[in-house]
Write a protein that holds these residues in place. Structure first.
Motif, PDB file in Angstrom:
ATOM      1  N   SER A   1       0.948  -1.200  -0.265  1.00  0.00           N
ATOM      2  CA  SER A   1       0.116   0.024  -0.102  1.00  0.00           C
ATOM      3  C   SER A   1       0.773   1.204   0.096  1.00  0.00           C
ATOM      4  O   SER A   1       0.658   2.217  -0.574  1.00  0.00           O
ATOM      5  N   GLY A   2       1.918   1.354   0.791  1.00  0.00           N
ATOM      6  CA  GLY A   2       2.771   2.359   0.774  1.00  0.00           C
ATOM      7  C   GLY A   2       3.387   2.517  -0.599  1.00  0.00           C
ATOM      8  O   GLY A   2       3.780   3.696  -0.847  1.00  0.00           O
ATOM      9  N   LEU A   3       3.929   1.364  -1.282  1.00  0.00           N
ATOM     10  CA  LEU A   3       4.292   1.609  -2.622  1.00  0.00           C
ATOM     11  C   LEU A   3       3.342   2.319  -3.432  1.00  0.00           C
ATOM     12  O   LEU A   3       3.794   2.881  -4.189  1.00  0.00           O
ATOM     13  N   ASN A   4       2.385   1.803  -3.365  1.00  0.00           N
ATOM     14  CA  ASN A   4       1.125   2.383  -4.255  1.00  0.00           C
ATOM     15  C   ASN A   4       1.271   3.897  -3.982  1.00  0.00           C
ATOM     16  O   ASN A   4       0.930   4.864  -5.028  1.00  0.00           O
ATOM     17  N   ASP A   5       1.128   4.372  -2.714  1.00  0.00           N
ATOM     18  CA  ASP A   5       1.025   5.717  -2.378  1.00  0.00           C
ATOM     19  C   ASP A   5       2.161   6.459  -2.815  1.00  0.00           C
ATOM     20  O   ASP A   5       1.948   7.499  -3.504  1.00  0.00           O
ATOM     21  N   ILE A   6       3.382   5.714  -3.001  1.00  0.00           N
ATOM     22  CA  ILE A   6       4.637   6.572  -3.564  1.00  0.00           C
ATOM     23  C   ILE A   6       4.518   6.840  -5.032  1.00  0.00           C
ATOM     24  O   ILE A   6       4.719   7.916  -5.383  1.00  0.00           O
ATOM     25  N   LEU A   7       4.019   5.616  -5.420  1.00  0.00           N
ATOM     26  CA  LEU A   7       3.877   5.787  -7.175  1.00  0.00           C
ATOM     27  C   LEU A   7       2.689   6.864  -7.471  1.00  0.00           C
ATOM     28  O   LEU A   7       2.948   7.529  -8.666  1.00  0.00           O
ATOM     29  N   ASP A   8       1.722   6.998  -6.558  1.00  0.00           N
ATOM     30  CA  ASP A   8       1.036   8.109  -6.916  1.00  0.00           C
ATOM     31  C   ASP A   8       1.300   9.511  -6.731  1.00  0.00           C
ATOM     32  O   ASP A   8       1.096  10.286  -7.630  1.00  0.00           O
ATOM     33  N   ARG A   9       2.458   9.567  -5.774  1.00  0.00           N
ATOM     34  CA  ARG A   9       2.938  10.839  -5.457  1.00  0.00           C
ATOM     35  C   ARG A   9       3.944  11.203  -6.846  1.00  0.00           C
ATOM     36  O   ARG A   9       3.927  12.279  -7.358  1.00  0.00           O
ATOM     37  N   ILE A  10       4.746  10.031  -7.273  1.00  0.00           N
ATOM     38  CA  ILE A  10       5.474  10.296  -8.368  1.00  0.00           C
ATOM     39  C   ILE A  10       4.677  10.432  -9.735  1.00  0.00           C
ATOM     40  O   ILE A  10       5.176  11.351 -10.539  1.00  0.00           O
ATOM     41  N   GLN A  11       3.703   9.941  -9.810  1.00  0.00           N
ATOM     42  CA  GLN A  11       2.737  10.158 -10.947  1.00  0.00           C
ATOM     43  C   GLN A  11       2.317  11.677 -10.944  1.00  0.00           C
ATOM     44  O   GLN A  11       2.364  12.555 -11.909  1.00  0.00           O
ATOM     45  N   ASP A  12       1.958  12.166  -9.877  1.00  0.00           N
ATOM     46  CA  ASP A  12       1.497  13.876  -9.528  1.00  0.00           C
ATOM     47  C   ASP A  12       2.769  14.565 -10.051  1.00  0.00           C
ATOM     48  O   ASP A  12       2.556  15.409 -10.649  1.00  0.00           O
ATOM     49  N   ILE A  13       4.038  14.228  -9.566  1.00  0.00           N
ATOM     50  CA  ILE A  13       4.913  15.067  -9.849  1.00  0.00           C
ATOM     51  C   ILE A  13       5.433  15.172 -11.277  1.00  0.00           C
ATOM     52  O   ILE A  13       5.964  16.119 -11.882  1.00  0.00           O
ATOM     53  N   ILE A  14       5.499  13.923 -11.955  1.00  0.00           N
ATOM     54  CA  ILE A  14       5.912  13.956 -13.336  1.00  0.00           C
ATOM     55  C   ILE A  14       4.821  14.638 -14.163  1.00  0.00           C
ATOM     56  O   ILE A  14       5.295  15.203 -15.253  1.00  0.00           O
TER      57      ILE A  14
END
Length: 792
Positions: free
Chosen positions: A212-225
């Protein structure tokens, strides 16, 4: 001062990092705050290795929480009572592994120190008065906060993965031990199985939490990209377009590289986390293992994000340009040019291959077309491939060298793109990348350069699609705000001083006529440079620009040249001033010409504005313009030379305005004495001049006073008889493709400019603005200087 107290006094940007650090339950901020003195005094590093010592600190921590809870009960702080009780319950999970708690607290304290050190370094830089970077926008500050939060999340995930591996090792050890013991007692066996089941449940919950934490990190990365690629990079590309045509925009890539590299590093860390999870699953797995179910999806998502990020990170940092070119993006066959590509992340060395796409004519690119990305060719440590000494050679065979398009455009309207291709490979991950230049114009003759630069200006001023090579098939018009800004950029980039509102208004007046507002006016491409005459607006404007850049840059930069002002406006300004007030303006009809006008007072007390013929590069290449102003003289009837130029508009004494430019030697010792005696002595002899009809010249349009028969310079003192002048001025057609001002034919040896006695002229020779012929975009009169002939 305690570490926690220092953190609380930091600027808001660093306190935001602190909030993001404690945005989790591993160590609640409330606990850190209320137990700050005690936490900072303990030896957590020792506790992380010593189980017994860690257990002592664990018990003391729980006791301190009880004390804090009692205090909140007395203060009737209901919410804080609830929170402290919940925190104590959560800490109970460390009862079997107090070293893990010590490791967690130690990690948080180290991260706090990093925030403090970062803030202290920024303060030292400010105290040392290091030149500050450009002020960040609010969106960039928001992006910085998001990146700081992302880094903290990834670091926390790294800690979580370590803890997960330790939990798995604990389970695996107890499971293997239980298998070897071969317990016979059923009650004990059930007890062991129950304990193992609890460990499995705990491990399963930890794996779920990690995923779940990894999914959240990827959500953050998607937003930043999305912000990086769709906003910051797009804005940089538009700034680069404008900078190519003179705009003072910041096109430094260092900040973008920092952001791209940060996200890339975080993505590769997540990629490694997923690889680690695969490794852990290979050692211990069970029915309904969440890692087996979710890891492939997460891996695919990481690959997609990495691919999107890296494809966008490959850019052309320096657009193609020739060393002696008018500007970038204009290339000439058989003349060397250079171009630089850059990758906004710093991986292992990769190789770049240059390719071309010619929409119209076809060319061969000669020179080194394969280079390695490296930091050696960069002044700022970026990963660049600097292609130098490239040349283009047009293909003459195969259909006359034409490209794939049958659309008929002029050579200077054909747009071509140069591409760079490479393959990014790192840690088993591979992706093909491509970057492209802005469209370039390719010419074969220097006479085409002026027109080619006009095309570059128009495209980059208006086009939002950097790959639109068909732009000139249906060329859009420019609004006046866009057009005026572009014109100002030309002066700003060439001389460090742009055009002010008054100067731009004069140009707009000449283009559209008198209007209260020009914002809704448009300039078509054909009006700018394509009209069927040699002297288009661009030829006229560029002639002035080249003259100023070559001969008048200092005077222009200091604001001494009014420049773009109509004759009517000039007259109205000077008539209100005292005798001898003068101003400098560009000729409206002589390409690359500059003149000055001054006000005299007639015998009746009326102001009378006088103007000389424009000076061109022929004059300015022989004598600086400030020396012309310094030595300009009129010989009156008494043969007493007088300089009528006294005050630069509005009221600055001439020598104060231009004195710092004067040569040290003057008079007979002046290095320009020959020019001064033969070309700057203007004669006004009332009894020896005969008027004759006006001639078709720039002065006939109000540029200057009409030439008359008379004596000039020193010859006038030796021979009292008037000597006839050479024939009237002649017009000629300039080469519309000349780079810079129009080349004047070789002037006669005894070229003389002179001023007639104002009493012999009609006072209305310089007419009001309404009756003066307007500047025409259909053509200009290009005038030769007037000669006095030769003397016996």
């Amino acid at each position: 001062m305690a570490q926690w107290d220092k953190l609380r006094q930091l600027p808001i940007a660093y306190r935001q990092q602190l909030h993001e650090l404690y945005d989790r339950d591993a160590l609640p901020m409330d606990v850190r705050h209320y137990l700050a003195p005690w936490i900072e005094k303990q030896e957590w590093q020792r506790a992380a290795r010593d189980h017994a010592f860690a257990m002592v600190l664990f018990q003391v921590l729980l006791e301190n929480l009880d004390i804090q809870h009692s205090r909140f009960v007395q203060e009737e702080s209901f919410l804080l009572q609830h929170n402290i009780r919940r925190y104590k319950q959560n800490f109970q999970r460390y009862v079997d592994d107090p070293c893990a708690l010590a490791t967690t607290i130690l990690w948080f304290l180290e991260k706090e120190k990093e925030i403090l050190e970062s803030a202290e370094l920024a303060e030292k830089v400010q105290l040392l008065q290091v030149e500050p970077e450009a002020m960040e926008t609010s969106s960039q500050q928001d992006l910085e906060r998001k990146l700081a939060g992302l880094r903290n999340e990834v670091q926390c995930m790294e800690h979580t993965i370590i803890c997960l591996e330790e939990q798995q090792d604990e389970f695996d050890f107890k499971f293997q031990t239980q298998k070897l013991e071969a317990v016979v007692d059923e009650a004990r066996k059930k007890e062991q199985i129950k304990a193992l089941q609890l460990l499995v449940n705990k491990l399963n919950n930890c794996r779920k939490s990690t995923l779940s934490g990894l999914n959240d990190i990827l959500d953050r990365i998607q937003d930043i990209i999305d912000v990086l690629v769709k906003k910051e990079l797009v804005e940089w590309q538009r700034r680069q377009q404008k900078a190519c045509i003179g705009a003072p925009d910041n096109v430094c890539l260092d900040q973008l590289e920092k952001w791209f590299s940060c996200v890339a590093v975080c993505l590769f860390q997540v990629w490694e986390f997923l690889t680690k999870l695969e490794e852990l699953v290979g050692k211990v797995s069970y029915e309904n293992d969440p890692v087996k179910a979710q890891n492939p999806t997460l891996q695919k998502r990481v690959d997609t994000l990495l691919r999107d990020l890296l494809k966008s990170s490959f850019v052309v940092e320096t657009q193609p340009s020739m060393p002696q070119g008018k500007g970038s993006l204009v290339l000439r066959t058989n003349v060397q040019f250079s171009v630089k590509a850059r990758l906004l992340v710093k991986p292992l060395v990769v190789f770049i291959t240059l390719k071309t796409n010619f929409q119209y004519r076809r060319f061969n690119v000669l020179g080194t077309k394969i280079k390695a990305l490296n930091m050696a060719e960069s002044t700022n440590g970026g990963m660049v491939a600097d292609f130098r000494h490239l040349t283009l050679k047009e293909q003459k065979s195969g259909g006359g060298g034409k490209g794939v398009s049958d659309i008929s455009l002029s050579v200077t309207e054909e747009l071509h793109i140069i591409y760079f291709n490479t393959v990014f490979e790192l840690k088993g991950f591979s992706v093909e990348l491509q970057a492209s230049t802005l469209p370039v114009v390719i010419i074969s003759n220097s006479s085409q350069q002026q027109s080619a630069w006009a095309s570059v200006l128009w495209f980059n001023m208006l086009s939002q699609d950097a790959k639109d090579v068909m732009f000139f098939v249906n060329t859009p018009a420019a609004t006046w705000p866009q057009f005026g800004e572009m014109l100002s950029w030309q002066f700003l980039s060439a001389t460090k001083r742009g055009l002010d509102d008054t100067q731009l208004e004069m140009i707009a007046n000449k283009l559209f006529g008198k209007k209260p507002n020009y914002d809704s006016c448009t300039v078509p491409w054909s009006k700018f440079t394509k009209e069927n005459t040699p002297d288009t607006f661009w030829v006229w404007f560029d002639g002035i620009l080249m003259m100023v850049k070559t001969y008048l840059e200092d005077l222009w930069r200091d604001g001494l040249i009014m420049g773009f002002v109509t004759k009517g406006k000039e007259k109205s300004l000077l008539k209100k001033k005292k005798r001898g007030t003068f101003l400098l303006r560009f000729s409206e009809s002589v390409i690359g010409g500059i003149t000055f006008s001054w006000v005299e007072i007639t015998v009746t007390g009326e102001p009378d504005v006088k103007t000389v013929q424009p000076f061109t590069k022929v004059d300015l290449s022989q004598i600086p313009f400030h020396e012309i102003i310094r030595n300009f003289q009129i010989l009156e009837a008494e043969n007493v030379p007088e300089n009528p130029l006294l005050y630069l508009y509005p009221d600055t004494p001439k020598d104060k305005a231009f004195g710092k430019y004067y040569t040290e030697k003057s008079g007979e010792d002046s290095p320009y004495i020959k020019y001064i005696k033969t070309k700057l002595v203007f004669v006004s002899k009332e009894n020896t001049l005969e008027a004759r009809s006006p001639m078709p010249s720039d002065m006939a349009q109000g540029e200057g006073l009409e030439p008359m028969n008379g004596l000039c310079g020193e010859a006038a003192e030796q021979d009292g008889d008037p000597y006839p002048l050479t024939p009237p001025l002649e017009s000629y057609d300039p080469d519309p493709m000349m780079n810079g001002s129009v080349e004047d034919p070789e002037p006669p040896q005894d070229l003389l400019m002179y001023l007639n006695n104002p009493n012999l002229f009609d006072n209305d020779l310089l007419q009001d603005d309404q009756s003066l012929p307007d500047f025409s975009l259909q053509g200009f009169n290009c005038l030769l200087p007037q000669s006095c002939g030769s003397f016996p």
